[in-house]
Design a protein around this motif. Structure first.
Motif, PDB file in Angstrom:
ATOM      1  N   ASP A  53      17.264  -0.467  -2.483  1.00 55.15           N
ATOM      2  CA  ASP A  53      18.532  -0.677  -1.781  1.00 55.15           C
ATOM      3  C   ASP A  53      18.804   0.313  -0.664  1.00 55.15           C
ATOM      4  O   ASP A  53      18.686   1.520  -0.853  1.00 55.15           O
ATOM      5  CB  ASP A  53      19.700  -0.573  -2.774  1.00 55.15           C
ATOM      6  N   TRP A  54      19.210  -0.224   0.487  1.00 53.85           N
ATOM      7  CA  TRP A  54      19.794   0.571   1.569  1.00 53.85           C
ATOM      8  C   TRP A  54      21.277   0.611   1.260  1.00 53.85           C
ATOM      9  O   TRP A  54      21.951  -0.423   1.235  1.00 53.85           O
ATOM     10  CB  TRP A  54      19.526  -0.090   2.923  1.00 53.85           C
ATOM     11  N   THR A  55      21.833   1.804   0.967  1.00 52.88           N
ATOM     12  CA  THR A  55      23.187   1.908   0.428  1.00 52.88           C
ATOM     13  C   THR A  55      24.278   2.141   1.470  1.00 52.88           C
ATOM     14  O   THR A  55      25.453   2.120   1.128  1.00 52.88           O
ATOM     15  CB  THR A  55      23.248   3.027  -0.630  1.00 52.88           C
ATOM     16  N   CYS A  56      23.905   2.359   2.710  1.00 56.04           N
ATOM     17  CA  CYS A  56      24.910   2.539   3.766  1.00 56.04           C
ATOM     18  C   CYS A  56      25.255   1.191   4.394  1.00 56.04           C
ATOM     19  O   CYS A  56      24.452   0.264   4.355  1.00 56.04           O
ATOM     20  CB  CYS A  56      24.392   3.489   4.838  1.00 56.04           C
ATOM     21  N   ASN A  57      26.420   1.101   4.984  1.00 58.60           N
ATOM     22  CA  ASN A  57      26.838  -0.161   5.607  1.00 58.60           C
ATOM     23  C   ASN A  57      26.561  -0.174   7.105  1.00 58.60           C
ATOM     24  O   ASN A  57      27.200  -0.890   7.852  1.00 58.60           O
ATOM     25  CB  ASN A  57      28.313  -0.448   5.320  1.00 58.60           C
TER      26      ASN A  57
END
Length: 145
Positions: A53-57
């Motif tokens: 997962d890429w956790t930043c928006n």
């Protein structure tokens, strides 16, 4: 020509170009871009780690951050590719290493970036968007390839 007709024609042209470029990509499974997910291929001579997962928006394919990564991890040996139908959004560039990564975006744009962590004691995480490919082409702990 009305404005909406012009926009429709441009949209159709973009779709045709994206379809053509995707069809022109090599059919080899090692480089096949998943229709649903981010794909990572290890084309280097050393192993590497990917994260779920890429956790930043924020960010697009090729964006890097010292945070923004989470979820399961997976080790990719040289020549390995993430499993088809599984979404692996992040390539971890290890501390004290330099990686050269070639990206192919879902619409067919291809480019290469170098991520240098030599002399740095923390990794950096690199985003791969859905339906895009991150191919780690080379790695080195002594100099950037």
């Amino acid at each position: 020509m009305k404005k909406w007709t012009s926009r429709l024609a441009v949209g159709a042209s973009v779709a045709l170009i994206a379809t053509t470029l995707t069809a022109a990509l090599p059919a080899d499974d090692a480089y096949a871009v998943s229709p649903c997910c981010s794909t990572v291929h290890n084309g280097s001579a050393a192993g590497l780690t990917v994260l779920r997962d890429w956790t930043c928006n924020h960010g697009t394919t090729g964006t890097s951050s010292t945070g923004c990564a989470g979820g399961d991890t997976k080790y990719l040996s040289p020549g390995a590719t993430t499993p088809s139908g599984e979404d692996w959004d992040v390539i971890r560039v290890d501390a004290y290493w330099c990686y050269k990564i070639q990206f192919t975006n879902w619409w067919g744009k291809v480019w290469t970036e170098t991520y240098n962590r030599i002399g740095k004691d923390s990794p950096v995480y690199v985003k791969v968007e859905g339906r895009s490919l991150g191919d780690v082409r080379a790695q080195s702990s002594s100099s950037c390839p």
